[in-house]
Design a protein around this motif. Structure first.
Motif, short mmCIF file in Angstrom:
data_model
loop_
_atom_site.label_atom_id
_atom_site.label_comp_id
_atom_site.label_asym_id
_atom_site.label_seq_id
_atom_site.Cartn_x
_atom_site.Cartn_y
_atom_site.Cartn_z
N GLY A 1 28.89 27.26 3.58
CA GLY A 1 29.52 27.81 4.77
C GLY A 1 28.59 28.08 5.92
O GLY A 1 29.05 28.37 7.02
N GLN A 2 27.27 28.04 5.73
CA GLN A 2 26.43 28.33 6.88
C GLN A 2 25.22 27.45 7.12
O GLN A 2 24.90 27.21 8.29
N SER A 3 24.52 26.97 6.13
CA SER A 3 23.34 26.17 6.49
C SER A 3 22.91 25.22 5.38
O SER A 3 23.20 25.42 4.20
N ILE A 4 22.20 24.17 5.83
CA ILE A 4 21.61 23.19 4.92
C ILE A 4 20.15 23.03 5.34
O ILE A 4 19.87 22.94 6.54
N THR A 5 19.24 23.02 4.39
CA THR A 5 17.84 22.79 4.71
C THR A 5 17.39 21.49 4.07
O THR A 5 17.64 21.26 2.88
N GLN A 6 16.75 20.63 4.89
CA GLN A 6 16.25 19.36 4.37
C GLN A 6 14.76 19.22 4.72
O GLN A 6 14.33 19.69 5.77
N VAL A 7 14.00 18.58 3.83
CA VAL A 7 12.56 18.38 4.10
C VAL A 7 12.25 16.89 4.17
O VAL A 7 12.99 16.06 3.63
N ARG A 8 11.14 16.56 4.81
CA ARG A 8 10.81 15.15 5.02
C ARG A 8 10.56 14.44 3.70
O ARG A 8 10.08 15.02 2.73
N ASN A 9 10.94 13.14 3.71
CA ASN A 9 10.73 12.29 2.54
C ASN A 9 9.45 11.51 2.77
O ASN A 9 9.40 10.61 3.60
N PRO A 10 8.37 11.83 2.04
CA PRO A 10 7.08 11.19 2.32
C PRO A 10 7.10 9.69 2.03
O PRO A 10 6.25 8.95 2.51
N TYR A 11 8.08 9.23 1.23
CA TYR A 11 8.12 7.82 0.85
C TYR A 11 9.17 7.05 1.64
O TYR A 11 9.64 6.01 1.20
N TYR A 12 9.58 7.57 2.78
CA TYR A 12 10.68 6.95 3.51
C TYR A 12 10.35 5.50 3.87
O TYR A 12 9.21 5.17 4.21
N VAL A 13 11.34 4.65 3.81
CA VAL A 13 11.14 3.19 3.93
C VAL A 13 10.45 2.80 5.24
O VAL A 13 9.64 1.87 5.26
N PHE A 14 10.70 3.51 6.32
CA PHE A 14 10.05 3.14 7.59
C PHE A 14 8.85 4.03 7.90
O PHE A 14 8.40 4.10 9.04
N ASN B 1 30.26 19.17 -1.55
CA ASN B 1 29.95 18.11 -2.53
C ASN B 1 28.98 17.16 -1.86
O ASN B 1 29.37 16.39 -0.97
N MET B 2 27.72 17.19 -2.28
CA MET B 2 26.69 16.50 -1.52
C MET B 2 26.40 15.08 -1.98
O MET B 2 25.70 14.34 -1.30
N ILE B 3 26.91 14.67 -3.16
CA ILE B 3 26.73 13.27 -3.54
C ILE B 3 27.47 12.41 -2.52
O ILE B 3 28.62 12.70 -2.17
N PRO B 4 26.81 11.37 -1.98
CA PRO B 4 27.45 10.57 -0.93
C PRO B 4 28.85 10.11 -1.36
O PRO B 4 29.08 9.82 -2.53
N PHE B 5 29.76 10.05 -0.40
CA PHE B 5 31.14 9.58 -0.57
C PHE B 5 32.05 10.59 -1.25
O PHE B 5 33.24 10.39 -1.31
N LEU B 6 31.51 11.68 -1.80
CA LEU B 6 32.35 12.56 -2.61
C LEU B 6 33.15 13.53 -1.75
O LEU B 6 34.26 13.92 -2.10
N ASP B 7 32.60 13.93 -0.60
CA ASP B 7 33.26 14.95 0.21
C ASP B 7 33.98 14.29 1.38
O ASP B 7 33.53 13.28 1.91
N SER B 8 35.09 14.92 1.80
CA SER B 8 35.82 14.35 2.93
C SER B 8 35.35 14.94 4.26
O SER B 8 35.82 14.54 5.31
N SER B 9 34.42 15.92 4.23
CA SER B 9 33.96 16.54 5.47
C SER B 9 33.03 15.60 6.24
O SER B 9 32.08 15.05 5.70
N ALA B 10 33.30 15.43 7.54
CA ALA B 10 32.45 14.59 8.37
C ALA B 10 31.06 15.19 8.51
O ALA B 10 30.07 14.48 8.69
N TYR B 11 30.95 16.53 8.42
CA TYR B 11 29.64 17.18 8.58
C TYR B 11 28.79 16.92 7.34
O TYR B 11 27.59 16.69 7.44
N THR B 12 29.43 17.00 6.18
CA THR B 12 28.71 16.69 4.95
C THR B 12 28.19 15.25 5.02
O THR B 12 27.04 14.98 4.66
N ALA B 13 29.03 14.34 5.52
CA ALA B 13 28.60 12.95 5.64
C ALA B 13 27.42 12.84 6.60
O ALA B 13 26.51 12.04 6.38
#
Lengths: 576, 300, 321
Positions: free
Chosen positions: A235-248, A56-68
């Motif tokens: 169960g095995q992987s998550i892929t994330q890409v850069r956010n071009p509009y990141y605040v910093f 469950n990837m919406i923040p706060f929804l999952d109890s897994s520390a890895y998801t967090a």
């Protein structure tokens, strides 16, 4: 390291990490701005989890520390903590307390944007507050982060979906205020700073009851963090890409991949370049350093291990609850030797309820309880625990004293530590038997259901990983559930316990908005616990990471689990 | 496998009168070089584990906080582990646990399995159906989950708990196979013959059918022992084996098979691995030898 | 035979009932529940309240019979419940994890059959010849190495040292070719090899033993006497008769296929049923324990049924009254 990973995997909920980093102060951005042009962009960074993450990837929804942890890359919170445990701006770049100290006004950073380019607004914060306070979140979805908003006026109980607590007010698109009933010096760092704005343009259009089954929950493709979700394989992987509009500013690295990798093979993946960064064991440090493609980073952690005693145990509680017994145990354990043998020197003896590296640590506690079996023997003699004919000490009433030590499965270092502790106890004639390791949940169940002191658990080894703010509430007050592992709550007449509760109350009182005052109180409280030894503090183990030499700019923080911080600063040398 | 024991009804009885069939089998066993090698090897392994104190003066349960993770030295020829235990002592003493678990567990499963399968296969019909339904129930519990549950319920783990769990959970497999063999034996001429001359049921099962199923059972035992020698190693990997402070080959192997250990500490993981492999090899050779000895037709 | 099969299928229902009752009782006999760890979260200032609410919401405060019949009632409506630890419907979890387990298991079984039957046959034809002795020795050697050690050695050699194959997962994440055929095969090879090796040894020995029995049987002697040539005898007569018990053994193994190979799944990060069910047990995740058990039970029972039927084909003298 190993202790913590085992701890996390055994009960991920224990180590919820809402305040994980992903960004740093604005000052930092400006300082490093000139260099940025020379830094190459691109590359794929592979990080690891030791066991599967929740989906469950919406923040706060999952109890897994890895998801967090993965969420902490994709979603930034209002404020953050730097390496020195100080609150620093994030999506919010300014905040101000009202005169009464009960209302805080926040100003969102005008540069704060979602990864699709739209600005992060007060409405997004409001949606998050509504969600954390809602019935759907707290009851149906069984979320555990409702405490982030429970101090807001009107949110002490779950509200109907979509209701905003009366203490939250939008002033304009980038300005809002939050109020509490009583001033509380710890609320901002331990609760409100961790509120993560949610994209109202997406989630605001759905009833909250539909969030969990939405496609956004499977792969939230819009985020406010440096890297946003692109895809995941359960169960095995998550892929994330850069956010071009990141605040910093846009991160340098193009893609971050999180892989679940068994601890037995992760070193090989590091060596062969299939993984770029991972936690390693202290005994592998020298060997990993010798590999040509790897660097090793070692830094303290905001956590520690302890030896607890069931103070209300029906059989031996009268001994365990004697402060001199616990002090004797502390003298009898050679903590520097534990650090040397188990952590290979990468750690420190623990002297009180906060680790030595903590910003709030009282350094007067250093070198207390230096290893001294003689002192331990003297203390034990003084409480009438005589050495019997068989060489073992008895209870003051002459009955045999042979306590047991309970440990949990899944961590070889805990077993090693228990072996050494039994050795140290033997040296002062205490017949301590280490029980076969039991499942972590069994252990918790024995601790939770022991009001009569008849559970098999007597002594036990556990650890705490602490939050950024030192607020001891929830853990150390005599009324807290958690103190079943520490202070003897059956004996509230003890002046030490009254003093403990008083100091804990003072550290978040109105006066504690003054940093110096709060520090002074927390120092006094640590001295009290160091003297009382409600549990025998053992060691703080350093966090150790090995990472590929082609990764640069990593920032490590003692206050963050499982990953370096400031992901937008990292870069990778181009492949040759 | 089930066809193994069929079609050689009473070959043993064709032997010359001067020697008993058992004696003949033993002679045949000792004529097989591999079987003898296996026996010698197994005896040697049992000897070094039982008489471990002759080979090392270190105790496998004496930790040394000042000398952990040491490479091999004159004092510790195989180095020490993370608790400062002497690796050599751990390997020597460790065999006691693994061998006890393997042999006791295999015996327990085979005795239960043979009796249960034998009775079920011999009687057939309603009894068979009912007994096999119970086997179906028992076969349904994944072994590792069951170990986990039993250890949680009894709040302990030790080699005897392991043996007990194996004993009560692992018999249905062999029982099924042996029941298959008995179902086939039941239709053999000599069983039908014994029944017509009025032999009692138990006499037929024990005196006529069991000896003919023996070669099959022996091979099964050798596979069982082999499987259970590695059992502790596998369970240790999941943290469910014997307690880590008890020396066992599986436990040592488990703590020293990380990538770095495989690469840089062969002195720690090779000895227990070799001991496990040698034990299983020798048990298999002995099993093969016994089968051939009891089953003259395979000597073709 | 048809009535026998129908009777057996109907007989599955009471068996399934007994199994789920036993599992239900066992899992509640384990100390602790899925939510107790919450109380140990130092960040939760109202942990006890959350804990009590969760226990109530999930009906854990009710009596065991009530809880069991609630589960049955939901099951009959096709609802296996929601996992406590993974916060997803159990049916969805099984749908995600089962295909991985099956892919791995079926591949391993194919490797086993394709390799072990020819080797076993050849061994039986030239019994005690150099090939027989050598291959038997190697088979036993493979069989005697604990599975996880073998897996670690395989990864060490093929992935870490020679960099030929990926060490973990079912697909390469974050690349354009992620999940295509070659990508999947490259991830499948190592775990399938590790899973098949012990079985390879076992089935080789089985084939060898069965073939030896058949080779000396009367009908083979007759065939030889009639002047049929070696290979023809081997394949037409020996193989056909030797292979049936092996297939019957396969029926028995079928259930095991679905429950997965826990340790290998962990080592290779192969998200399958084994790990799912073990974690369910470790986390006291009752709905998931029951869901996975039900699946295993059904597959084991059907596998047993198949084995019995095949055994009947193998030897017509076996009667099913």
């Amino acid at each position: 390291m190993k202790r913590r990973t085992a701890w996390m995997s055994a009960a991920a909920v224990v180590s919820l990490t809402t305040l994980l980093a992903g960004c740093s102060s604005i000052g930092g951005t400006q300082a490093s701005a000139p260099k940025r042009t020379a830094i190459p962009n691109g590359g794929t960074l592979v990080e690891t989890f030791p066991t599967a993450f929740g989906t469950n990837m919406i923040p706060f929804l999952d109890s897994s520390a890895y998801t967090a942890t993965a969420d902490s890359y994709a979603f930034d919170s209002l404020l953050n903590f730097n390496q020195k445990d100080q609150l620093v701006p994030d999506l919010v770049d300014k905040y101000a307390f009202s005169k009464s100290k009960t209302t805080i006004t926040f100003w969102l950073n005008p540069k704060a944007r979602w990864s699709n380019g739209t600005p992060v607004t007060s409405k997004d914060v409001q949606l998050s507050v509504d969600w954390l306070a809602s019935k759907t979140y707290n009851v149906t979805d069984q979320g555990a982060y409702g405490y982030l908003v429970q101090n807001i006026v009107g949110a002490s109980k779950p509200l109907p979906d979509g209701t905003t607590p009366s203490g939250f007010k939008i002033i304009n698109s980038h300005e809002f205020s939050i109020s509490m009933a009583q001033p509380d010096a710890a609320v901002l760092p331990s609760q409100w700073a961790g509120i993560i704005p949610l994209p109202s343009a997406v989630l605001g259009k759905m009833p909250m009851s539909a969030w969990k089954s939405s496609s956004f929950n499977k792969v939230p493709t819009i985020g406010s963090g440096p890297f946003v979700f692109k895809s995941l394989v359960p169960g095995q992987s998550i892929t994330q890409v850069r956010n071009p509009y990141y605040v910093f500013g846009a991160p340098h690295i193009q893609t971050v991949v999180w892989k679940v990798i068994s601890p037995n093979v992760v070193n090989g993946d590091l060596a062969s370049g299939q993984v770029d960064i991972a936690g390693i064991h202290p005994q592998d440090v020298q060997k990993m350093k010798a590999l040509p493609n790897l660097s090793v980073a070692i830094f303290p952690s905001n956590s520690f291990g302890y030896l607890g005693w069931r103070l209300n145990n029906a059989k031996y509680g009268s001994v365990f609850s004697n402060v001199k017994f616990r002090q004797a145990v502390e003298y009898a354990i050679n903590r520097p030797a534990l650090v040397k043998a188990i952590d290979k020197g990468y750690g420190k003896p623990e002297n009180g309820p906060l680790p030595p590296i903590n910003f709030w640590y009282n350094s007067k506690l250093n070198n207390t309880y230096a290893y001294s079996p003689a002192t331990a023997n003297k203390l034990l003699d003084s409480i009438g625990m005589k050495v019997g004919a068989n060489g073992w000490r008895t209870m003051p009433n002459g009955k045999p004293f042979s306590p047991t030590l309970t440990i949990s499965t899944g961590d070889s270092n805990i077993v090693t530590e228990s072996t050494f502790i039994a050795q140290f106890m033997k040296a002062v004639h205490i017949n301590l038997t280490v029980l076969p390791p039991i499942n972590f949940n069994t252990m918790l169940s024995q601790l939770n259901n022991d009001s009569k002191g008849t559970q098999p658990i007597q002594g036990f080894l556990l650890g705490w990983s602490l939050s950024d703010d030192p607020d001891p509430r929830g853990l150390w007050r005599s009324t807290d559930n958690l103190n079943i592992t520490s202070i003897d709550w059956t004996n509230t007449k003890d002046p030490a316990i009254v003093e403990n509760d008083r100091l804990i109350h003072l550290q978040h009182s109105a006066a504690a908005f003054n940093l110096a005052y709060r520090k002074k109180i927390i120092y006094q409280w640590q001295t009290l616990l160091n003297q009382q030894m409600p549990e025998n503090f053992l060691t703080m183990d350093d966090a150790i990471y090995a990472y590929n030499k082609n990764v640069h700019g990593l920032v490590f923080s003692a206050y963050t689990f499982g990953t370096p911080i400031d992901a937008w600063k990292w870069w990778m040398s181009p492949a040759k | 496998m089930a066809a193994n024991a069929v079609s050689h009804a009473s070959g043993v009885s064709r032997a010359p009168k001067s020697k008993s069939p058992l004696r003949l089998s033993i002679e045949r066993f000792f004529h097989s070089p591999l079987a003898v090698a296996g026996l010698v090897m197994l005896v040697a392994i049992v000897f070094v584990t039982v008489f471990a104190p002759l080979f090392t003066h270190f105790s496998p349960s004496q930790p040394d906080i000042m000398n952990t993770d040491s490479p091999p030295t004159a004092l510790h020829p195989l180095g020490t582990d993370g608790s400062g235990y002497d690796n050599l002592a751990r390997v020597l003493y460790g065999g006691r646990v693994d061998l006890t678990v393997a042999f006791c567990a295999a015996m327990m499963t085979m005795v239960i399995g043979t009796l249960y399968g034998g009775v079920s296969g011999f009687f057939g019909g309603f009894i068979d159906t009912l007994m096999m339904r119970f086997v179906d129930v028992m076969l349904n519990f994944p072994f590792i989950s069951l170990v986990l549950i039993v250890e949680a319920v009894f709040n302990t783990s030790s080699e005897w708990v392991l043996i007990l769990i194996v004993g009560i959970t692992a018999w249905p497999g062999p029982a099924r196979l042996i029941r298959g063999v008995f179902l086939q034996l039941r239709e053999q001429d000599y069983v039908v013959g014994a029944r017509t001359v009025g032999c009692g049921n138990w006499r037929i099962i024990l005196r006529h059918m069991l000896p003919n199923a023996m070669s099959f059972i022996i091979v099964l035992v050798s596979f069982q022992v082999a499987a259970y020698v590695g059992l502790d190693a596998a369970l240790s990997y999941l943290g469910l084996g014997v307690p880590p402070n008890v020396a066992s080959w599986g436990g040592i192997l488990n703590t020293s098979t990380g990538y770095m250990s495989l690469r840089t500490e062969p002195y720690a993981w090779v000895p227990p691995a070799v001991m496990i492999v040698l034990t299983i090899l020798s048990v298999n050779f002995i099993g093969d030898g016994l089968r051939d000895a009891f089953d003259p037709q395979t000597r073709t | 035979m048809a009535t026998y099969i129908i009777r057996r299928l109907l007989g599955l229902i009471p068996t399934l009932f007994v199994i789920t009752v036993i599992v239900f009782l066992l899992m509640h006999a384990m100390p602790g529940n899925a939510f107790e760890a919450l109380v140990f979260n130092p960040r939760l200032k109202n942990a006890a309240a959350i804990y009590n609410r969760l226990v109530q919401e999930n009906g854990l405060n009710q009596s065991l019979p009530v809880q069991y019949f609630d589960w049955i009632k939901n099951l009959l409506q096709g609802n296996l419940g929601i996992s406590y630890s993974l916060n997803m419907p159990v049916s969805e979890l099984i749908a995600t994890y089962l295909p991985n387990t099956l892919l791995l298991a079926v591949t391993a079984e194919i490797i086993i059959l394709v390799v072990s039957i020819p080797i076993g046959l050849y061994q039986a034809r030239n019994v005690n010849g150099p090939f027989d002795v050598l291959s038997s020795f190697i088979a036993v050697l493979f069989y005697s190495i604990p599975g996880f050690v073998f897996a670690l050695l395989l990864i060490y050699l093929l992935s870490f040292t020679f960099n030929l194959l990926p060490s973990s997962g079912t697909v390469t994440p974050g690349v354009p070719w992620s999940g295509d055929f070659a990508d999947r095969v490259s991830h499948l090879l190592l775990p399938a090899l590790a899973l098949s090796l012990p079985g390879l040894a076992y089935y080789t020995r089985l084939t060898r033993g069965n073939s030896l029995q058949v080779i000396v049987a009367d009908f083979v002697r007759t065939a030889r006497a009639k002047g049929l040539r070696g290979p023809r005898i081997l394949f037409r007569h020996v193989l056909r008769n030797a292979v049936i018990p092996i297939i019957a053994q396969f029926g028995l193994d079928l259930g095991g296929l679905f429950s997965g190979a826990v340790i290998l799944e962990q080592i290779f990060t192969w998200p399958g049923m084994g790990e799912l069910s073990i974690n369910a047990n470790l986390n006291r995740d009752y709905p998931l324990i029951l869901g996975t058990t039900l699946l295993f039970a059904i597959t084991v029972l059907i596998g047993n049924l198949l084995a019995d039927i095949l055994l009947a084909f193998a030897d017509p003298r076996i009667r099913y009254d």
